[in-house]
Design a protein around this motif. Sequence first.
Motif, mmCIF file in Angstrom:
data_model
loop_
_atom_site.group_PDB
_atom_site.id
_atom_site.type_symbol
_atom_site.label_atom_id
_atom_site.label_comp_id
_atom_site.label_asym_id
_atom_site.label_seq_id
_atom_site.Cartn_x
_atom_site.Cartn_y
_atom_site.Cartn_z
ATOM 1 N N LEU A 1 -33.980 2.800 78.185
ATOM 2 C CA LEU A 1 -33.323 3.259 79.112
ATOM 3 C C LEU A 1 -32.278 3.872 80.310
ATOM 4 O O LEU A 1 -31.877 4.044 81.537
ATOM 5 N N HIS A 2 -31.510 3.044 79.406
ATOM 6 C CA HIS A 2 -29.777 2.265 80.328
ATOM 7 C C HIS A 2 -28.857 2.394 79.741
ATOM 8 O O HIS A 2 -29.182 2.032 78.325
ATOM 9 N N PRO A 3 -28.475 3.308 80.025
ATOM 10 C CA PRO A 3 -26.911 3.928 79.637
ATOM 11 C C PRO A 3 -25.915 2.499 78.220
ATOM 12 O O PRO A 3 -25.525 1.282 79.194
ATOM 13 N N ASP A 4 -26.058 2.695 77.534
ATOM 14 C CA ASP A 4 -24.738 1.646 76.466
ATOM 15 C C ASP A 4 -24.170 1.607 75.934
ATOM 16 O O ASP A 4 -24.306 2.497 74.248
ATOM 17 N N PRO A 5 -22.868 1.705 75.938
ATOM 18 C CA PRO A 5 -21.535 2.273 75.712
ATOM 19 C C PRO A 5 -21.850 2.036 74.183
ATOM 20 O O PRO A 5 -21.538 3.324 73.157
ATOM 21 N N ALA A 6 -22.812 1.325 73.432
ATOM 22 C CA ALA A 6 -22.234 1.055 71.530
ATOM 23 C C ALA A 6 -23.727 2.610 71.406
ATOM 24 O O ALA A 6 -23.239 2.164 69.776
ATOM 25 N N LYS A 7 -24.968 2.021 71.726
ATOM 26 C CA LYS A 7 -25.754 3.060 71.602
ATOM 27 C C LYS A 7 -25.180 4.745 71.464
ATOM 28 O O LYS A 7 -25.035 5.128 70.411
ATOM 29 N N LEU A 8 -24.175 4.755 72.299
ATOM 30 C CA LEU A 8 -23.974 6.045 72.788
ATOM 31 C C LEU A 8 -23.112 6.644 71.609
ATOM 32 O O LEU A 8 -22.368 7.629 71.809
ATOM 33 N N ALA A 9 -21.988 5.670 71.485
ATOM 34 C CA ALA A 9 -20.871 5.732 71.084
ATOM 35 C C ALA A 9 -21.254 6.839 69.130
ATOM 36 O O ALA A 9 -20.764 6.462 68.441
ATOM 37 N N LYS A 10 -22.740 5.931 68.953
ATOM 38 C CA LYS A 10 -23.343 6.676 67.930
ATOM 39 C C LYS A 10 -23.710 7.877 67.720
ATOM 40 O O LYS A 10 -24.550 8.445 66.544
ATOM 41 N N GLN A 11 -23.855 8.784 68.629
ATOM 42 C CA GLN A 11 -24.820 9.770 68.720
ATOM 43 C C GLN A 11 -23.633 10.430 68.522
ATOM 44 O O GLN A 11 -22.326 10.924 68.482
ATOM 45 N N THR A 12 -24.217 11.870 68.771
ATOM 46 C CA THR A 12 -23.665 13.395 68.991
ATOM 47 C C THR A 12 -23.904 13.824 70.104
ATOM 48 O O THR A 12 -25.089 13.661 70.373
ATOM 49 N N PHE A 13 -22.528 14.208 70.779
ATOM 50 C CA PHE A 13 -23.445 16.041 71.765
ATOM 51 C C PHE A 13 -23.488 16.729 71.559
ATOM 52 O O PHE A 13 -22.428 17.367 70.775
ATOM 53 N N LEU A 14 -24.116 17.670 72.073
ATOM 54 C CA LEU A 14 -24.201 19.227 71.965
ATOM 55 C C LEU A 14 -23.583 19.110 73.458
ATOM 56 O O LEU A 14 -24.004 18.930 74.637
ATOM 57 N N ALA B 1 -26.648 27.963 76.117
ATOM 58 C CA ALA B 1 -27.246 27.281 76.461
ATOM 59 C C ALA B 1 -28.616 26.498 76.369
ATOM 60 O O ALA B 1 -29.206 25.749 75.137
ATOM 61 N N GLN B 2 -28.867 27.521 75.307
ATOM 62 C CA GLN B 2 -30.383 28.073 74.801
ATOM 63 C C GLN B 2 -30.012 27.026 73.335
ATOM 64 O O GLN B 2 -31.112 26.600 72.995
ATOM 65 N N LEU B 3 -29.348 27.333 72.838
ATOM 66 C CA LEU B 3 -28.871 27.013 71.715
ATOM 67 C C LEU B 3 -29.057 24.971 71.400
ATOM 68 O O LEU B 3 -29.137 24.681 70.696
ATOM 69 N N ILE B 4 -28.131 25.137 72.742
ATOM 70 C CA ILE B 4 -28.472 23.563 72.879
ATOM 71 C C ILE B 4 -28.956 22.566 72.976
ATOM 72 O O ILE B 4 -29.652 21.362 72.282
ATOM 73 N N LEU B 5 -30.533 23.558 73.560
ATOM 74 C CA LEU B 5 -31.784 22.865 74.174
ATOM 75 C C LEU B 5 -32.648 22.942 72.892
ATOM 76 O O LEU B 5 -32.885 22.136 72.584
ATOM 77 N N GLU B 6 -32.302 23.668 71.889
ATOM 78 C CA GLU B 6 -32.977 23.728 70.807
ATOM 79 C C GLU B 6 -32.483 23.098 69.969
ATOM 80 O O GLU B 6 -33.462 22.230 69.278
ATOM 81 N N ALA B 7 -31.295 22.751 69.803
ATOM 82 C CA ALA B 7 -30.861 21.623 68.573
ATOM 83 C C ALA B 7 -31.081 20.302 69.619
ATOM 84 O O ALA B 7 -31.652 19.207 68.480
ATOM 85 N N ALA B 8 -31.040 19.958 70.431
ATOM 86 C CA ALA B 8 -31.434 18.848 71.084
ATOM 87 C C ALA B 8 -33.262 18.557 70.913
ATOM 88 O O ALA B 8 -33.712 16.729 70.272
ATOM 89 N N ALA B 9 -33.944 19.538 70.577
ATOM 90 C CA ALA B 9 -35.003 19.276 70.760
ATOM 91 C C ALA B 9 -35.761 18.433 69.157
ATOM 92 O O ALA B 9 -36.817 18.237 68.965
#
Length: 295
Positions: free
Chosen positions: A181-194, A226-234
């Motif tokens: 629920l809260h921003p955690d730099p360590a966890k976010l650094a492991k993610q892929t952003f779209l 944006a539609q593809l970004i949303l679909e990839a996140a889903a």
Amino acid sequence: MPASRRLPPLRALEAFVRIVRLGSAKAAANELGLSPSALSRRVGALEDFVGKRLFTRQHQAMKLTEDGQTFYNAVSPKLEALAEAVESQMETSNVMRLHLGVPALYAGERLFPHLPELRKLHPRLHIDIDTGPQLETRLGDSLDAAIVLSKGPDALLHAVRLDHNQVHAFASPKLAAEIGLHPDPAKLAKQTFLISGALPESYDAWKTALGMEDLEPAAIDHYDSAQLILEAAAQGLGIAILNDDHPERTGDDRVVRLFDVTVESPYSYWFVCRPRELESRPVRLFHDWLIKTML
């Protein structure tokens, strides 16, 4: 039979209205195929007719006076009513066609639900929808007008801002649960952003709002839709950075919003067209209806 009222010189009235709508005496002269002096004479004839100064003239610029603005506000709706009256007497098969560029998500979620209202108002107006790329650069070529998501359109275009957007981050419920629920730099650094390749500052604005300007994620994947970004996140492929609350607007429960933060977007939706296109009946009808409906 009552005596006919005197009408203003219609060519002079046309010149006046075009100057106001195009925002430039030079543009109006070009549209009408007149020299600057001939255009000025037409405006002068109208001023003589109404007995008021409608513009102040400084060098090559013409600026509406207070009387001029009042005159335009009174006359413009009547001209539209006249055009509609003439339109109503034309053959119903005489279709007016607008070639409109618009992002697919905006079209589906914001524009289409209101189009039946437009069809009732102007049944002869038909719209060809183009959701392709580079909408702004195709104005005057394959497009009459467009709705674009932009920091600010080209200054040479007629532009009306339709909203003020916010940036949101969305992820699949499973990924959101892992992030917390809260921003955690360590966890976010492991993610892929779209993110959208055309709107890179949205991601920067989101990081800054979270106080994580130096965040370096595992990867950044770029999309042109944006539609593809949303679909990839889903599908759990990463965290989607979007310039709108599309999923919440449509009730798409395949993704959830991350964190309770408000992030002002650098980008907004704009209606844009070349100034001369405002004299086109289809563009003018859509422009006036859109502003009345969306603002």
